[in-house]
Scaffold this motif. Structure first.
Motif, PDB file in Angstrom:
ATOM      1  N   ALA A  76      38.348  62.374 -52.583  1.00  6.67           N
ATOM      2  CA  ALA A  76      37.468  63.494 -52.924  1.00  6.67           C
ATOM      3  C   ALA A  76      37.395  63.695 -54.429  1.00  6.67           C
ATOM      4  O   ALA A  76      36.422  64.234 -54.937  1.00  6.67           O
ATOM      5  CB  ALA A  76      37.954  64.768 -52.238  1.00  6.67           C
ATOM      6  N   GLN A 127      46.629  63.491 -47.339  1.00  4.66           N
ATOM      7  CA  GLN A 127      46.603  64.947 -47.447  1.00  4.66           C
ATOM      8  C   GLN A 127      48.026  65.497 -47.534  1.00  4.66           C
ATOM      9  O   GLN A 127      48.283  66.438 -48.279  1.00  4.66           O
ATOM     10  CB  GLN A 127      45.871  65.561 -46.253  1.00  4.66           C
ATOM     11  CG  GLN A 127      45.788  67.063 -46.320  1.00  4.66           C
ATOM     12  CD  GLN A 127      45.078  67.657 -45.117  1.00  4.66           C
ATOM     13  OE1 GLN A 127      44.836  66.985 -44.118  1.00  4.66           O
ATOM     14  NE2 GLN A 127      44.738  68.925 -45.220  1.00  4.66           N
ATOM     15  N   THR A 133      40.645  63.810 -49.425  1.00  3.02           N
ATOM     16  CA  THR A 133      39.750  62.721 -49.044  1.00  3.02           C
ATOM     17  C   THR A 133      38.571  63.268 -48.250  1.00  3.02           C
ATOM     18  O   THR A 133      38.597  64.401 -47.776  1.00  3.02           O
ATOM     19  CB  THR A 133      40.478  61.678 -48.167  1.00  3.02           C
ATOM     20  OG1 THR A 133      40.943  62.321 -46.983  1.00  3.02           O
ATOM     21  CG2 THR A 133      41.622  61.023 -48.915  1.00  3.02           C
ATOM     22  N   THR A 134      37.576  62.439 -48.090  1.00  2.36           N
ATOM     23  CA  THR A 134      36.466  62.717 -47.182  1.00  2.36           C
ATOM     24  C   THR A 134      36.249  61.473 -46.318  1.00  2.36           C
ATOM     25  O   THR A 134      36.541  60.357 -46.741  1.00  2.36           O
ATOM     26  CB  THR A 134      35.153  63.046 -47.927  1.00  2.36           C
ATOM     27  OG1 THR A 134      34.785  61.930 -48.748  1.00  2.36           O
ATOM     28  CG2 THR A 134      35.310  64.288 -48.789  1.00  2.36           C
ATOM     29  N   GLU A 136      33.264  59.597 -43.968  1.00  2.45           N
ATOM     30  CA  GLU A 136      31.871  59.506 -43.526  1.00  2.45           C
ATOM     31  C   GLU A 136      31.827  58.596 -42.300  1.00  2.45           C
ATOM     32  O   GLU A 136      32.473  57.554 -42.280  1.00  2.45           O
ATOM     33  CB  GLU A 136      30.992  58.909 -44.614  1.00  2.45           C
ATOM     34  CG  GLU A 136      30.837  59.774 -45.843  1.00  2.45           C
ATOM     35  CD  GLU A 136      29.991  59.073 -46.893  1.00  2.45           C
ATOM     36  OE1 GLU A 136      29.136  58.228 -46.525  1.00  2.45           O
ATOM     37  OE2 GLU A 136      30.181  59.375 -48.065  1.00  2.45           O
ATOM     38  N   ASN A 140      27.397  60.986 -39.477  1.00  6.54           N
ATOM     39  CA  ASN A 140      27.310  62.055 -40.497  1.00  6.54           C
ATOM     40  C   ASN A 140      25.926  62.120 -41.095  1.00  6.54           C
ATOM     41  O   ASN A 140      25.211  61.237 -41.247  1.00  6.54           O
ATOM     42  CB  ASN A 140      28.318  61.802 -41.639  1.00  6.54           C
ATOM     43  CG  ASN A 140      29.728  62.194 -41.226  1.00  6.54           C
ATOM     44  OD1 ASN A 140      29.950  62.750 -40.161  1.00  6.54           O
ATOM     45  ND2 ASN A 140      30.668  61.897 -42.075  1.00  6.54           N
TER      46      ASN A 140
END
Length: 140
Positions: A76, A127, A133-134, A136, A140
């Motif tokens: 992120a 995390q 983070t992200t 996809e 999405n």
């Protein structure tokens, strides 16, 4: 617990009938597991198998990717320290430092691609080390 699965058919080695396979991946107690169950519609041939700790068999990964599409994990924040990323990648994937560096660089630049369960596991471990983070997915 996150899970992803798919049902596929194949030819039964015992009788030539239709074999129904239920394959998938899931996370349990912070570990990636894979499983496969098979049952023939025409004979008593059947089994159940699951495992953790190693790589998911390619036929299971490929079936999941074909059915659900790939997931892409991104950092992120481009300024995140790669030290915790390296630790997580080495811990989860049992990589030597050189390979972990290459993978961490890819994560920082373009992202990592895999099944949703694989990317969720890495994201969760990151995390826990304060690395945002992200993910996809093709939906999405």
């Amino acid at each position: 617990m996150i899970t992803q699965g798919v049902k596929i058919t194949a030819r039964c080695d015992d009788c030539g009938g239709v074999l129904i396979l239920d394959v998938g991946q899931y996370i349990d107690h912070g570990q990636l597991w894979w499983g496969t169950e098979g049952a023939c519609t025409a004979c008593p041939n059947g089994w159940c198998e699951q495992d953790t700790g190693g790589a998911t068999p390619e036929e299971i990964r490929n079936a999941l990717l074909a059915e659900h599409g790939p997931a892409q994990l991104h950092l992120a924040d481009d300024e995140s320290s790669l030290v915790p990323v390296l630790r997580v990648l080495r811990e989860i994937l049992h990589l030597p430092l050189g390979q972990a560096r290459v993978m961490a660089g890819a994560l920082q630049e373009t992202g990592l691609v895999g099944t949703l369960v694989e990317m969720e596991l890495i994201a969760d471990k990151l995390q826990r080390r304060s690395v945002a983070t992200t993910i996809e997915t093709s939906t999405n």
